[in-house]
Design a protein around this motif. Structure first.
Motif, PDB file in Angstrom:
ATOM      1  N   ALA A 164      -5.598  -8.369   5.605  1.00 28.23           N
ATOM      2  CA  ALA A 164      -6.840  -8.600   6.353  1.00 28.23           C
ATOM      3  C   ALA A 164      -7.556  -9.854   5.847  1.00 28.23           C
ATOM      4  O   ALA A 164      -8.141 -10.605   6.639  1.00 28.23           O
ATOM      5  CB  ALA A 164      -7.757  -7.383   6.249  1.00 28.23           C
ATOM      6  N   VAL A 165      -7.507 -10.097   4.550  1.00 35.35           N
ATOM      7  CA  VAL A 165      -8.124 -11.304   3.978  1.00 35.35           C
ATOM      8  C   VAL A 165      -7.438 -12.551   4.541  1.00 35.35           C
ATOM      9  O   VAL A 165      -8.109 -13.532   4.901  1.00 35.35           O
ATOM     10  CB  VAL A 165      -8.069 -11.276   2.430  1.00 35.35           C
ATOM     11  N   LEU A 172      -2.954  -2.422  17.269  1.00 35.35           N
ATOM     12  CA  LEU A 172      -4.028  -3.252  17.814  1.00 35.35           C
ATOM     13  C   LEU A 172      -4.170  -4.554  17.015  1.00 35.35           C
ATOM     14  O   LEU A 172      -4.321  -5.628  17.596  1.00 35.35           O
ATOM     15  CB  LEU A 172      -5.352  -2.486  17.834  1.00 35.35           C
ATOM     16  N   ALA A 173      -4.090  -4.449  15.699  1.00 38.39           N
ATOM     17  CA  ALA A 173      -4.179  -5.650  14.861  1.00 38.39           C
ATOM     18  C   ALA A 173      -3.063  -6.641  15.210  1.00 38.39           C
ATOM     19  O   ALA A 173      -3.312  -7.838  15.379  1.00 38.39           O
ATOM     20  CB  ALA A 173      -4.127  -5.279  13.382  1.00 38.39           C
ATOM     21  N   LEU A 220     -11.453  -9.313  14.642  1.00 38.66           N
ATOM     22  CA  LEU A 220     -11.250  -7.916  15.018  1.00 38.66           C
ATOM     23  C   LEU A 220      -9.920  -7.388  14.473  1.00 38.66           C
ATOM     24  O   LEU A 220      -9.840  -6.242  14.014  1.00 38.66           O
ATOM     25  CB  LEU A 220     -11.324  -7.749  16.535  1.00 38.66           C
ATOM     26  N   ALA A 221      -8.899  -8.224  14.483  1.00 40.43           N
ATOM     27  CA  ALA A 221      -7.610  -7.832  13.908  1.00 40.43           C
ATOM     28  C   ALA A 221      -7.752  -7.528  12.416  1.00 40.43           C
ATOM     29  O   ALA A 221      -7.175  -6.561  11.908  1.00 40.43           O
ATOM     30  CB  ALA A 221      -6.571  -8.932  14.132  1.00 40.43           C
ATOM     31  N   ALA A 278      -6.756   0.457   9.086  1.00 35.88           N
ATOM     32  CA  ALA A 278      -5.415   1.042   8.921  1.00 35.88           C
ATOM     33  C   ALA A 278      -5.113   1.332   7.457  1.00 35.88           C
ATOM     34  O   ALA A 278      -4.382   2.282   7.146  1.00 35.88           O
ATOM     35  CB  ALA A 278      -4.357   0.104   9.500  1.00 35.88           C
ATOM     36  N   GLY A 279      -5.667   0.535   6.565  1.00 38.15           N
ATOM     37  CA  GLY A 279      -5.496   0.813   5.140  1.00 38.15           C
ATOM     38  C   GLY A 279      -6.302   2.016   4.697  1.00 38.15           C
ATOM     39  O   GLY A 279      -5.877   2.794   3.846  1.00 38.15           O
ATOM     40  N   ALA A 280      -7.464   2.186   5.290  1.00 37.34           N
ATOM     41  CA  ALA A 280      -8.340   3.308   4.924  1.00 37.34           C
ATOM     42  C   ALA A 280      -7.875   4.619   5.546  1.00 37.34           C
ATOM     43  O   ALA A 280      -8.003   5.683   4.942  1.00 37.34           O
ATOM     44  CB  ALA A 280      -9.776   3.007   5.356  1.00 37.34           C
TER      45      ALA A 280
END
Length: 183
Positions: free
Chosen positions: A60-61, A111-112, A85-86, A93-95
């Motif tokens: 995500a980063v 979605l990502a 948003l991705a 998804a990680g959480a």
């Protein structure tokens, strides 16, 4: 601006290295895990699976750093917000792991990747800094590899390999975006 672009590039590179490192370490540490036949998300089900959130945040980063880099270069908000948003979906998804809710986790990852695929398509069309033929080839080529690997996973390519090819194409594209110099 050049200093902040370099900082974003280094931040994004750190994120991808964290993702790859966590996935590699957990792949070797989880008893019976088969990276050829199993999804990376299944690593969250192992004894050290809690570390998968670190992997998802790392990815995500990279996505967020790419979005910020594009925004700083004047790329339209539609494209940068798509990537933002991705990034949020990847953190989600990680959480929310496969152990918590298969459908929510898979939907967030899908979605990502779909949002990133859309960004891969739109970048050469919307960003004045990415309109050269080579930009089209890199952006659309990486998107094609990502989509093809996903589509062929389980059919012609083992699912674990397909997912890694898809993720690899995405990470390649994101690194290209965040390290590319503008104007």
């Amino acid at each position: 601006m050049i200093g902040s672009a370099r900082a974003l590039a280094l931040l994004g590179t750190g994120g991808v290295l964290i993702f790859i490192g966590v996935v590699c370490v957990l792949s070797g540490a989880q008893p019976g895990y088969d990276p050829i036949q199993q999804f990376m998300s299944e690593l969250a089900l192992g004894p050290w699976g809690g570390f998968m959130i670190v992997a998802f945040v790392g990815l995500a980063v990279l996505v967020a750093a790419s979005a910020a880099h594009l925004r700083a270069s004047g790329t339209p908000k539609l494209l940068t917000h798509t990537l933002a948003l991705a990034a949020i979906c990847l953190v989600g998804a990680g959480a929310i792991t496969l152990g918590d809710s298969v459908s929510v986790h898979v939907a967030l990852v899908a979605l990502a990747f779909a949002l990133c695929g859309l960004a891969m398509y739109l970048l050469p069309r919307l960003a004045r800094t990415h309109g050269r033929p080579m930009d089209h080839l890199i952006s659309w080529g990486a998107g094609l590899v990502m989509c093809a690997a996903t589509a062929l996973g389980g059919l012609l390519i083992p699912v674990g390999i397909a997912q890694r090819l898809s993720a690899g194409a995405l990470m390649f594209w994101l690194l290209w975006v965040v390290w590319r110099r503008h104007g």
